[in-house]
Write an enzyme that holds these catalytic residues in place. Structure first.
Site, PDB file in Angstrom:
ATOM      1  N   GLY B 331       0.839  -1.191   0.000  1.00 54.92           N
ATOM      2  CA  GLY B 331       0.000   0.000   0.000  1.00 54.92           C
ATOM      3  C   GLY B 331       0.874   1.241   0.000  1.00 54.92           C
ATOM      4  O   GLY B 331       2.044   1.205  -0.445  1.00 54.92           O
ATOM      5  N   SER B 332       0.366   2.334   0.533  1.00 52.96           N
ATOM      6  CA  SER B 332       1.052   3.628   0.438  1.00 52.96           C
ATOM      7  C   SER B 332       2.342   3.700   1.226  1.00 52.96           C
ATOM      8  O   SER B 332       3.050   4.698   1.133  1.00 52.96           O
ATOM      9  CB  SER B 332       0.112   4.724   0.931  1.00 52.96           C
TER      10      SER B 332
END
Lengths: 378, 682
Positions: B331-332
């Site tokens: 993810g981020s």
């Protein structure tokens, strides 16, 4: 006996008090000393082998006493009486063996003992003496060496009781009975050609006999050839006894220090395998000393047999002397891994009354045969 | 001619004498043969038989070494030995094994299902070894056996040291567990060394440090008779027997801080997930949690089949060590790494502004990349793009950079590579590349690298897979401006006198080539994640009011692709397909002492679930019970030489706390590490 200088310069033989007493008792001094040393050695070893059991030692002393009593008794009996007794003893013994065989057949198991109320004995033990006596009795009046027909008859005389003993089953005693008889025939001058032929025949018979052997008897032969095959089972006896002897080294581990015997690794260490206990605790020196004592006894017995005066005495005495040697050799050979395991005790040392009595009785007979000889005028 | 033969007494006498002489000679020869045989046995082969006799009578009874303790960094016990009773069996002393085992089932000490395993265990050991067949006996079990003892020759109750985990399931995935030596285990170890040992480490520190923990078993020679019984004497003689005392296993000191570990596990609570906290300056693992866990004592006392089946069949997979073996899209949490790569190769500058309007699409493609609902909109610089986690900014950046640059730049951080932690089982994750795709797929159509996949990588989606351990390590690396310490659970040992010995940290290949300025830019952006200044970072709510500075990054890993045009709605998506929540963090910013990665499976947004857990973990490490910064973590004035932190700690010679002192003395000034500086000219 000592030599005494007499006034006229000639040497006259005269006797000391001890010698005179031995003579009166019809005993042979050197032989008695040899047997006594072996028995004493045996008691010392037995004390250790039995796990310091004074009780067992005392009972063995009892066996010795009984054997000595038989020896003394038989030494007094005149050879002529023994000679006359021979066929009767043989017949009686054979009959008893038949009874035992019949009982074993009914009881479906090994049967060696004959129970006569308080008396319990093995007829096969009697046959150890009766068979050579019979053979010597049979040969005494006949010209030697024996003829083929006589040999065949002798064969029957030997093989019937031996065979009955083997089917008891007691292979060891059966073999010893046969050997006792055969030695009489050999000493009677059995031709070497016939001996070779018989050896060949024996080989064939052995091959045939193999098929009639009990499983446990065959097993003994298998494991004799390769004990490591079954180290926990049938080979165990041989392996452990060799370990006991080998680990004793030259000087031994010391009295009551033999771990093989003391910790029960060595089976039958008070009876058939006591030779290994001596090897373990007293080493090569202890065993050679024992063998020397045996050699002395056997040598003396052979010498005595040559000094007897008639054929019966010679043949019987010779057979008894050599049978004793065979006992020693079979036991020592089996314990040290030269021969297969057969249940033969070490003479005068293994714990047990039966063979002790038989052996000493045999020596009693031997002394009788020797000491009753007529001294031909000097 | 057949005549009557007449007895010739003289001739017979001579014949007999001859035979007697021959018999005497034959007898003498036979005696010599016999004597020769005795010489062979007693002189030639004496050594062999003496040894055989020794083997016979002396049995070597092993004395197991007590297994080393496992302590946390403050000296608190994580695993220790505790006396207990177990049932042991010596095969060669049991007359009928099957009947004996059946009998033990009959009095309730074994279950019928256990018999095959017990039999295998028994037959994997030597026949005279005492094999444990039932561990952890209760007093009632002991009493039940004692009453029937005489029915079971060869079976006995032995008091043996048992492994004890005072905190139950706490840190089980770091510690591992011990279980009774199985047949398969025996094949892997030296049976000589393990004679008398009843357990072996499985997983975690217990397995990886088996050699150190096991120690050296001693032995005692005992005299046995042919029946296998121990006896005192040979006849009347005292035997001389050797005794060699065992050497206990080493006491291992872990970097784990029990308080932090508890914070991590209670933070995850009922979530499936993992927390890894490291000291970025040493690589020491401060906490390693994977939830749900299990009680290692189950194995130490001998797990029953149904208990094991329950663990294996649990859909939450308690046996899976998610910290090392759980692989998820990052993810981020990849954004700060991409930013560093981009800054270094001049793809962007820190102050370049990008107009972000919530969606991104490639030229000539109808596919629309949507951003999450919290997506910042407007003209974003790098700081804001990281702090507020703009997807569109990084979609575009990734697209502009291209996959080759990204792969080359990201690899040195450790994506797709094992960190080399000192326990087994770690998975490498995956940093996807066109080259990887060509080998990973069978169909030629699948082997093509699509431009859209580059875009996905920009926000840590697609094929990218990372483990929580990896991310904690990467967070630490960034905090340390590229310095890379290999993660390790065991930071040292304690000798029997109570002295701690700390191993020197293992420094790995650093991330080089990034300028100090670019490090500062990205570290500041991460610091902005946990702050509300120009704008509130995505982790600011969770890190409100900390008495220390911190940096972080949220992440939300998609498990499930939402159809084009549809909206992701947590309520309508099955629980096991909901997004995973990530948060990575480090603190304090200037001299980082802890780096954390939190993963909560299917927990939705990273900021919501994962960030508060990270806060809790960092608090537990840096703050004391009163919420005050612990003295050793207090910021040091830059103009003063660093005060040796060990002054704050009791002397290491005191037996309980201590290793922190040495850890604190480790390098803590990350501003210009030599290695990074060397490459900074790029």
């Amino acid at each position: 006996m000592i030599r005494e200088e007499v006034s006229d310069g000639s040497v006259r033989r005269t006797l000391t008090g001890t010698a005179r007493m031995l003579m009166a008792l019809k005993l042979d001094g050197p032989l008695l000393v040899g047997l006594g040393l072996i028995a004493a050695y045996g008691l010392v070893v037995l004390y250790s082998a039995s796990g310091q059991s004074l009780e067992m030692v005392l009972r063995q002393v009892g066996h010795l006493a009984m054997g000595t009593a038989f020896m003394l008794l038989l030494a007094q009996v005149s050879p002529n009486f023994l000679k006359r007794l021979s066929p009767w003893l043989f017949v009686l013994g054979t009959l008893m063996l038949l009874v035992v065989a019949a009982m074993g057949h009914i009881g479906k198991g090994a049967q060696r003992w004959l129970d006569l109320g308080p008396l319990r004995f093995q007829p096969s033990e009697i046959m150890k003496l009766a068979v050579p006596m019979m053979c010597a009795w049979y040969l005494q009046e006949r010209p030697l060496p024996p003829s083929i027909a006589q040999l065949l008859l002798l064969g029957v005389m030997i093989m019937v009781p031996a065979g009955l003993t083997v089917i008891e089953p007691d292979l060891g005693t059966g073999a010893l009975i046969a050997i006792g008889g055969i030695l009489v025939v050999v000493m009677a001058g059995l031709q070497t050609g016939i001996m070779a032929a018989l050896a060949l025949l024996g080989g064939v018979a052995g091959w045939v006999g193999w098929h009639f052997m009990h499983d446990y008897q065959r097993e003994r032969i298998y494991t004799f050839i390769n004990p490591e095959n079954d180290p926990q089972g049938a080979g165990y006896h041989i392996i452990q006894s060799q370990i006991a002897i080998g680990s004793g080294g030259i000087f031994g581990k010391g009295w009551m220090n033999g771990s093989q015997a003391q910790l029960d690794y060595l089976p039958e260490h008070s009876t058939d395998f006591i030779f290994a206990v001596i090897g373990e605790e007293f080493g090569l020196i202890g065993l050679l000393l024992l063998l020397l004592l045996y050699a002395f006894v056997v040598g003396r017995a052979i010498y005595l047999s040559t000094q007897t005066q008639d054929t019966y005495a010679r043949l019987l005495a010779g057979s008894l002397a050599l049978t004793f040697f065979v006992y020693v050799f079979i036991n020592a050979g089996m314990v040290s891994g030269l021969l297969p395991v057969v249940g033969v005790p070490l003479p005068l040392i293994s714990y047990g009354g039966t063979s002790m009595v038989t052996l000493l009785a045999g020596f009693g007979i031997l002394m009788s045969l020797y000491s009753h000889r007529k001294l031909v005028g000097s | 001619m057949r005549g009557v033969r007449i007895k010739d007494h003289w001739k017979e006498q001579r014949l007999f004498d001859l035979r007697a002489t021959i018999a005497g000679i034959v007898g003498a020869v036979l005696l010599l043969v016999l004597a020769g045989r005795l010489v062979v046995l007693q002189v030639v082969r004496y050594q062999y038989y003496a040894q055989q006799s020794e083997y016979n009578r002396v049995r070597i009874e092993p004395i197991p070494a007590s297994r080393g303790l496992i302590l946390d960094r403050n000296g608190a016990v994580l695993a220790a030995g505790q006396p207990g009773y177990q049932l042991e069996l010596v095969r060669e002393e049991v007359p009928d094994l099957d009947a004996t085992l059946k009998g033990l089932v009959g009095i309730g000490l074994l279950t019928p299902e256990e018999i095959p395993d017990v039999r295998r265990a028994i037959f994997s050991r030597r026949s005279f070894d005492s094999v444990p067949i039932r561990m952890r006996m209760t007093d009632a079990d002991v009493a039940r056996f004692e009453v029937r003892r005489f029915d079971f020759p060869g079976v006995d109750i032995k008091s043996r040291e048992m492994r004890w985990y005072p905190n139950g399931s706490l840190a089980v995935h770091a510690l591992g567990y011990v279980s009774s030596l199985s047949e398969a285990d025996m094949k892997k170890v030296d049976p000589q060394q393990y004679a008398g040992t009843s357990v072996i480490g499985k997983l975690g520190v217990e397995a990886s440090y088996e050699k150190e923990l096991h120690g050296t078993n001693g032995f005692r020679e005992i005299l046995v008779n042919a029946q296998g019984r121990s006896v005192e004497k040979i006849g009347k003689t005292d035997p001389s027997l050797r005794v060699q005392p065992p050497i206990a296993g080493e006491t291992l000191v872990l970097g784990i801080d029990t308080r932090v570990q508890k914070a991590a596990e209670s933070g995850l609570g009922t979530h499936r997930g993992a927390v890894v906290a490291l000291d970025p300056a040493t690589g020491d693992v401060i906490a390693l949690a994977s939830m749900p866990g299990f009680d290692p004592t189950l194995f130490a006392r001998g797990i029953r089949r149904n208990e094991y089946a329950a663990l294996v069949n649990d859909p939450d997979k308690p046996l899976l060590n998610r910290a090392l073996r759980g692989t998820y899209p990052s993810g981020s949490t990849i954004k700060q790494a991409i930013a560093l790569v981009a800054l270094t190769d001049k793809s962007i500058t820190a102050d370049r502004k990008v107009l972000c309007l919530g969606t991104f699409s490639l030229p000539g493609s109808a596919h629309i990349w949507r951003a999450d609902k919290g997506e910042p909109k407007g003209e974003l610089d790098l700081n804001e793009a990281i702090a507020r986690s703009s997807d569109v900014y990084f979609y575009r950046l990734a697209w502009e950079m291209g996959i080759e640059k990204l792969d080359v730049g990201l690899a040195p951080f450790g994506y797709g590579r094992r960190t080399g932690i000192d326990i087994a089982g770690e998975l490498p994750g995956l940093l996807p590349s066109p080259a990887w795709k060509r080998t990973a797929f069978k169909r030629p159509a699948d082997q093509v690298w699509f431009p859209g996949e580059t875009v996905n990588l920009g926000i840590g989606q697609g094929y990218l897979l990372v483990t929580p351990l990896q991310l904690a390590h990467i967070a630490g690396e960034i905090a340390m401006r590229g310095r890379n310490f290999q993660p390790r659970l065991v930071m040292g040992t304690r000798d029997p006198d109570g002295h701690f010995k700390t191993f020197p940290p293992v420094e790995d290949k650093p991330v080089t080539g990034i300028s100090d300025e670019d490090w500062t830019t990205v570290i500041n952006a991460m610091a902005a994640v946990t702050k509300c200044e120009r704008y509130c970072g995505t982790g600011s709510a969770a890190f409100k009011g900390t008495p220390y500075t911190s940096g972080g990054k949220t992440g939300t890993a998609q498990v499930y692709s939402v159809a084009q045009g549809a909206k992701y709605n947590a309520k309508t998506v099955a629980a096991n397909l909901r997004d995973h929540a990530w948060f990575i963090a480090f603190a304090p910013v200037d001299h980082p002492r802890i780096a954390v990665a939190v993963l909560a499976e299917n927990a939705g947004f990273g900021a919501g679930t994962a960030a508060p857990i990270a806060r809790q973990v960092i608090d537990a490490y840096l703050l004391d019970e009163n919420g005050k910064l612990k003295p050793q973590f207090a910021p040091k004035p830059a103009d003063q030489p660093a005060v040796a932190a060990s002054a704050d700690q009791p002397a290491a010679t005191s037996s309980a706390p201590g290793p922190v002192a040495t850890a604190a003395a480790a390098p803590t000034v990350p501003t210009a590490p030599k290695t990074a500086a060397a490459g900074a000219t790029l």
